[in-house]
Design a protein around this motif. Structure first.
Motif, PDB file in Angstrom:
ATOM      1  N   VAL A   1     -43.250  37.038  -9.219  1.00 45.94           N
ATOM      2  CA  VAL A   1     -43.421  37.987 -10.262  1.00 45.94           C
ATOM      3  C   VAL A   1     -42.197  37.812 -11.168  1.00 45.94           C
ATOM      4  O   VAL A   1     -40.999  38.343 -10.448  1.00 45.94           O
ATOM      5  N   THR A   2     -42.010  36.874 -11.959  1.00 43.70           N
ATOM      6  CA  THR A   2     -40.825  36.768 -12.952  1.00 43.70           C
ATOM      7  C   THR A   2     -40.877  37.969 -13.855  1.00 43.70           C
ATOM      8  O   THR A   2     -41.788  38.481 -14.098  1.00 43.70           O
ATOM      9  N   ARG A   3     -39.648  38.205 -14.402  1.00 39.09           N
ATOM     10  CA  ARG A   3     -39.453  39.084 -15.559  1.00 39.09           C
ATOM     11  C   ARG A   3     -40.499  38.739 -16.929  1.00 39.09           C
ATOM     12  O   ARG A   3     -40.953  39.528 -17.343  1.00 39.09           O
ATOM     13  N   ASP A   4     -40.578  37.350 -17.009  1.00 37.20           N
ATOM     14  CA  ASP A   4     -41.355  36.951 -18.141  1.00 37.20           C
ATOM     15  C   ASP A   4     -42.791  37.285 -18.093  1.00 37.20           C
ATOM     16  O   ASP A   4     -43.379  37.511 -19.012  1.00 37.20           O
ATOM     17  N   THR A   5     -43.364  37.096 -16.825  1.00 40.50           N
ATOM     18  CA  THR A   5     -44.729  37.674 -16.743  1.00 40.50           C
ATOM     19  C   THR A   5     -44.998  39.106 -16.761  1.00 40.50           C
ATOM     20  O   THR A   5     -46.106  39.561 -17.289  1.00 40.50           O
ATOM     21  N   ILE A   6     -43.936  39.842 -16.225  1.00 39.73           N
ATOM     22  CA  ILE A   6     -44.041  41.161 -16.612  1.00 39.73           C
ATOM     23  C   ILE A   6     -44.043  41.377 -17.900  1.00 39.73           C
ATOM     24  O   ILE A   6     -44.771  42.558 -18.492  1.00 39.73           O
TER      25      ILE A   6
END
Lengths: 291, 331
Positions: B3-8
């Motif tokens: 879970v990267t920040r982009d997906t969040i």
């Protein structure tokens, strides 16, 4: 079109110009030393106006004497603003100064509104109604006193900058900040000092504004400040003689426009002038190329 | 799956949009609906300002384009009898045209000068509106503007809200597209260093004008939407207040980012209306001013940068505590 009216307009212009000159000179002094532009400069004029009115109502002193009190108060306020707001962002980009000034405008305008309320106010000058015959026309004594006071303040500033050690240090900082540091001048002290003096000049303008019977409220500072800014663009950033010449021209141009085109145009004409000048010369009439 | 920040961020965006779509169906609170509609309009407006700021041009008079779009759209709708859904874009086109003209005078100017010219421009436009143009604009009294959706239609508020929502999402997607495109790169290049940008073959005049036109167009859309939502327009629309709001929103949210204007507008609107409910008047502005200055000094990249800054602040706090402990303990 008779000569009397032209002279009248000229006198109004010089009188309005006096206030702009004080504001523009202060802005220029700050710009010279710190290389920042404070868009909230007019708010200091407004504080000066309120201090003058309050002291006048409390003590009944001659309002022209209160100029000293409002200038001293504003040196203090200016130093605090410089220390808390502008010093942390020095050198982080010019847009930041503009945005920070907007924050200051919000705080100062509404802080004053909380303290004094936001209604239009005015103060009656002790010389109200007294006129002095100058040539063909009768000039209100107030206008003459204001011109004399402005001249005196500018002479004082000139002597301070030319003859005192601090003044020389300030000019050195303004010419070359790094060089000034190298020869042991405390440039941060110069920052505080120049900001304080600049604010004091704005306060003097505020006092003159009030004394001449003009109305004021917490939001009145922006327009004179923006005009002062336009003046220093016309006269060249950092040039105090330019500010004086520009201020007089501006006051006269604006009052002629108000007379010939109608009062609504008073503010707009000055900006049209500014835009025209900037289209022809992007760095101002007497401005140097680059910064 | 990592879970990267982009997906969040991506899923958070979907969630927000979903809430914005579903929430009005569940609750019939017209006050909130109106508030959110105006907030969406200001998201469009501050995004437009942000787009211009991305090219290094900080305008202090964006209310001019907001107001021109609004007046033009109203007048076209009234005189030609067109639907506001069409005139919004016609009005914005007028704003864009005038934006290009102003941009032409601004292309050679540095920051302060540009700020002054744009500030003065808003005052000039206001003066014209109340003097020369008074016969059509109604002078200081203003004129009535047709509602986006006629109040005769049942549930018109809801339709209006969804229209505004769709337009604001479209505007944000469009700005995102521009900022990720070649033009967006050119904007940042000009902002960072105009001389180097020119050396790299970027034509600053062309791209600065493009930024002006796009920004004025989107600001015009926002202005027209607001006026058709409120139903009345006065020259106050060119006021300093409306020029400064987008700046405040964008600085708080994060200059030069796509999420910045959105986050800034939402957060400040909540604070602003919360303070109004708490009964504050002038002090609201003082609080906004303090927030603005603190943001500039301590969070120069805005709230979007908070996740990166928080660990640093924690560390600094930790160090400070450690220091005071060693200094305070004599043993």
């Amino acid at each position: 079109m008779d000569l009397g009216i032209l002279l009248q307009i000229l006198f109004w212009g010089i009188y309005a110009g006096c206030i702009y000159i004080l504001l523009a000179t202060g802005l220029n002094l700050i710009f010279g030393v710190m290389k920042i532009v404070n868009f909230a400069h007019g708010e200091f004029l407004m504080i000066g106006a309120y201090i003058t009115a309050t002291v006048f109502l409390l003590t009944g002193l001659n309002p022209y004497a209160i100029i000293l009190i409002s200038m001293l108060a504003l040196i203090g306020i200016g130093a605090v603003v410089e220390r808390l707001c502008f010093r942390p962002i020095l050198g982080t980009g010019k847009l930041n100064e503009i945005f920070l000034s907007i924050g200051l405008i919000y705080i100062i305008q509404n802080g004053v509104a909380v303290i004094w309320g936001d209604e239009w106010q005015s103060v009656q000058s002790p010389y109200e109604g007294i006129t002095v015959p100058v040539g063909a026309l009768n000039v209100p004594l107030d206008y003459i006193v204001i011109m004399v006071v402005t001249t005196a303040i500018l002479c004082g500033l000139y002597l301070f900058l030319k003859r005192t050690k601090t003044g020389r240090e300030m000019r050195a900082t303004s010419q070359n900040r790094k060089g000034a540091m190298l020869v042991g001048i405390n440039v941060e002290r110069m920052d505080v000092l120049s900001f304080g003096i600049g604010c004091a000049l704005a306060a003097a303008a505020g006092t003159l504004w009030v004394v001449s019977g003009q109305i004021f409220n917490p939001y009145m500072g922006s327009i004179p400040a923006v005009k002062a800014f336009a003046i220093i663009i016309l006269g060249g950033l950092g040039s105090i003689p330019g500010a004086i010449a520009g201020g007089l021209l501006y006051g006269i141009a604006e009052n002629s426009a108000a007379y010939f085109l109608g009062g609504v145009w008073k503010d707009a004409v000055s900006f049209i002038l500014l835009i025209v000048v900037l289209v022809i010369r992007p760095t101002g009439l007497f401005g140097e190329s680059g910064e | 799956m990592v879970v990267t920040r982009d997906t969040i961020v991506r899923y958070a965006t979907y969630a927000v949009v979903a809430i914005a779509i579903i929430a009005p169906l569940l609750s019939e609170n017209l006050f909130l609906l109106n508030l959110v509609s105006l907030m969406l309009i200001f998201i469009i407006f501050s995004s437009a300002w942000n787009l211009l700021a991305c090219s290094g041009q900080g305008s202090l008079g964006h209310a001019a384009f907001f107001g021109i779009g609004a007046y033009a759209s109203t007048l076209i709708a009234v005189k030609a009898g067109l639907s506001p859904y069409i005139t919004i874009f016609l009005g914005a086109a007028v704003a864009a045209g005038i934006g290009i003209l102003l941009g032409l005078t601004c292309v050679r100017l540095k920051e302060w000068f540009l700020a002054m010219v744009t500030f003065g421009f808003a005052i000039i436009v206001q003066t014209l509106t109340v003097s020369v143009l008074a016969p059509v604009s109604g002078g200081w009294d203003g004129i009535a503007s047709p509602r986006l959706v006629s109040p005769a239609i049942p549930g018109y508020q809801l339709i209006e809200y969804y229209s505004i929502l769709v337009i604001s999402i479209a505007a944000i997607l469009f700005i995102r597209y521009v900022m990720k495109s070649r033009a967006g790169l050119a904007f940042s290049a000009i902002r960072e260093n105009e001389l180097e940008a020119r050396a790299a073959g970027v034509d600053p005049v062309k791209y600065r004008l493009l930024a002006f036109a796009l920004s004025a167009f989107i600001a015009g859309v926002a202005g027209a939407l607001q006026i058709h939502h409120i139903g009345y327009i006065t020259p106050e629309i060119f006021g300093v207040d409306l020029s400064f709001w987008p700046i405040t929103y964008v600085i708080l949210g994060g200059l030069g980012t796509i999420a910045g204007p959105v986050i800034g507008t939402v957060v400040l609107t909540i604070i602003w209306d919360g303070l109004r409910l708490a009964g504050l008047t002038f002090s609201r502005y003082i609080i906004i001013g303090v927030i603005l200055i603190l943001t500039i000094i301590f969070l120069p990249k805005g709230l979007v940068d908070l996740p990166n800054q928080l660990p640093k602040w924690k560390e600094a706090l930790h160090k400070m505590r450690g220091k005071t402990k060693t200094a305070g303990s004599p043993e």
